[in-house]
Design a protein around this motif. Structure first.
Motif, short mmCIF file in Angstrom:
data_model
loop_
_atom_site.label_atom_id
_atom_site.label_comp_id
_atom_site.label_asym_id
_atom_site.label_seq_id
_atom_site.Cartn_x
_atom_site.Cartn_y
_atom_site.Cartn_z
N ALA A 148 5.21 -23.65 -8.98
CA ALA A 148 4.04 -23.21 -9.70
C ALA A 148 2.72 -24.02 -9.27
CB ALA A 148 4.10 -23.68 -11.48
N LEU A 149 2.80 -25.05 -9.01
CA LEU A 149 1.58 -25.88 -8.52
C LEU A 149 1.00 -25.37 -7.13
CD1 LEU A 149 2.27 -29.40 -9.20
CD2 LEU A 149 0.91 -28.00 -10.44
N ILE A 150 1.85 -24.69 -6.31
CA ILE A 150 1.24 -24.07 -5.29
C ILE A 150 0.00 -22.83 -5.52
CG2 ILE A 150 1.98 -22.40 -3.43
CD1 ILE A 150 4.65 -23.73 -3.18
N GLY A 151 0.09 -22.20 -6.59
CA GLY A 151 -0.99 -21.35 -7.19
C GLY A 151 -2.13 -21.90 -7.66
N LEU A 163 -0.64 -26.89 1.37
CA LEU A 163 -0.46 -26.67 -0.15
C LEU A 163 0.86 -26.96 -0.37
CD1 LEU A 163 -2.38 -25.26 -2.16
CD2 LEU A 163 -1.17 -23.02 -1.44
N VAL A 164 1.73 -26.63 0.30
CA VAL A 164 3.29 -27.01 -0.22
C VAL A 164 3.43 -28.36 -0.30
CG1 VAL A 164 5.70 -26.85 0.60
CG2 VAL A 164 4.33 -24.87 0.75
N ASP A 165 2.73 -29.11 0.77
CA ASP A 165 3.21 -30.51 0.78
C ASP A 165 2.41 -31.27 -0.55
OD1 ASP A 165 4.67 -30.41 3.01
OD2 ASP A 165 2.94 -30.90 4.49
N SER A 166 1.15 -30.71 -0.56
CA SER A 166 0.43 -31.50 -1.89
C SER A 166 1.25 -31.05 -3.30
CB SER A 166 -1.01 -30.59 -1.87
OG SER A 166 -1.58 -31.03 -3.37
N ALA A 167 1.78 -29.76 -3.45
CA ALA A 167 2.40 -29.57 -4.49
C ALA A 167 3.81 -30.36 -4.72
CB ALA A 167 2.90 -28.08 -4.58
N LEU A 168 4.50 -30.46 -3.77
CA LEU A 168 5.65 -31.38 -3.65
C LEU A 168 5.43 -32.89 -4.06
CD1 LEU A 168 7.66 -30.06 -0.52
CD2 LEU A 168 8.28 -29.71 -2.93
N THR A 169 4.31 -33.18 -3.46
CA THR A 169 3.77 -34.69 -3.74
C THR A 169 3.34 -34.72 -5.49
OG1 THR A 169 3.08 -35.04 -1.62
CG2 THR A 169 2.11 -36.52 -3.15
#
Length: 336
Positions: free
Chosen positions: A175-178, A136-142
């Motif tokens: 914010a995107l993590i949610g 989830l974190v990797d996807s948000a960072l990307t």
């Protein structure tokens, strides 16, 4: 990322928020479909942040109607909060300069795993939960375009050492993590160079193209961009009212227009169905924040929209009605 729009459609008609000393904003009308990029433009003090908070269920409206993902405001504020997220909102959802990038990410992932998931997800083996959190974190960072390897100390870089664009990307990633359906970003282009501003809008365009509806407060929207839904805040000329036989104007005053409406409210912790909010709720309630030049360097006291003084001029008689109304409304959510 999946390009299927999962974002929330947003509509507003005659939408307005009023504080004890007047209107923060009013007469907002627009329609935006799922996966839209909405740019809120206006001078500092014109109620831009109040509009952002009202459309995400963090502030109660006083006039008109609005819907986010089919959820009416203010009736379904708690439900709207559960499908929206804030990024880069001073005093409400801001980064802590004393923490590192990694600490922010771990904290946000922990809150999401504890409060944002289902009970079944909490009962999964610890290894599976950690793997899901990392993904989830990797996807948000990307999606936010933040490369940890490019930072001075990688994931151990302190927030105070981030450039402004890097801090904006981190705020968006948190914010995107949610996995919100609507992402609201304040002060998108504040003190960014032309190249940085272009990079910021490119990031937001990418998020909208991937399906998330994006609401971005800005000073200047991207020029010639037909894909942006533009919403402007600020005072509008009042219609001239006819005079009666005695020569007295029959136009209603601000106090008459707002009679019976309630002052804007912030979070309602006791509201049924309220979903716990992540990093922004931990920061909510702080007062007396200072504006920052580079991260961590105070340069003035934050008033309404940013550290810059409001410059909007108003007609004589109720000259600072909108500006004071915005300040009062923001004070209800922890910004003074």
């Amino acid at each position: 990322m999946d390009s299927t729009p999962h974002g929330a459609a947003v509509t507003a008609a005659g939408f307005g928020v009023k504080g004890p000393r007047g209107w923060a904003f009013r007469n907002i009308d627009f329609t935006a479909g799922p996966g839209s990029l909405i740019a809120v433009q206006g001078p500092s003090g014109s109620g831009r942040t109040c509009l952002l908070l009202a459309l995400t269920g963090r502030m109660k409206s006083a006039a008109g109607t609005a819907e986010v993902g089919g959820l009416p405001l203010p009736k379904k504020k708690a439900a709207v909060r559960s499908v929206t997220a804030l990024a880069h909102v001073p005093g409400v959802a801001e980064l802590d300069p004393a923490l590192t990038v990694g600490e922010h990410l771990r904290e946000r992932a922990l809150l999401q795993g504890r409060f944002g998931g289902s009970l079944r997800a909490l009962l999964r083996p610890r290894r599976e939960r950690r793997a899901a959190a990392r993904a989830l974190v990797d996807s948000a960072l990307t999606a936010a375009g933040l490369d940890l390897e490019s930072l001075p100390k990688g994931i151990r870089t302190s927030v105070r050492d981030l450039e402004r664009l890097e801090a904006l990307r981190l705020s968006v990633a948190l914010a995107l993590i949610g996995a919100p359906r609507l992402l609201a970003v304040d002060d998108t282009d504040l003190k960014l160079s032309d190249d940085e501003r272009g990079a910021a809008w490119k990031m937001l365009h990418g998020l909208a193209a991937a399906g998330t509806t994006v609401l971005a407060v800005c000073s200047e929207p991207p020029e010639g961009d037909e894909d942006v839904v533009l919403v402007r805040t600020g005072r509008r000329p009042e219609p001239t009212a006819p005079e009666d036989a005695s020569g007295t104007s029959t136009a209603p005053t601000d106090s008459e227009e707002g009679e019976g409406s309630k002052a804007p409210e912030g979070r309602e912790d006791g509201e049924d169905g309220e979903a716990p909010e992540g990093h922004e709720e931990r920061e909510a309630g702080r007062t007396g924040k200072t504006g920052k030049g580079r991260q961590g360097e105070p340069s003035g006291t934050v008033g309404t929209e940013s550290a810059d003084s409001a410059q909007a001029e108003s007609p004589a008689g109720d000259g600072h009605d909108d500006e004071e109304g915005a300040a009062d409304a923001l004070a209800e959510t922890g910004r003074a």
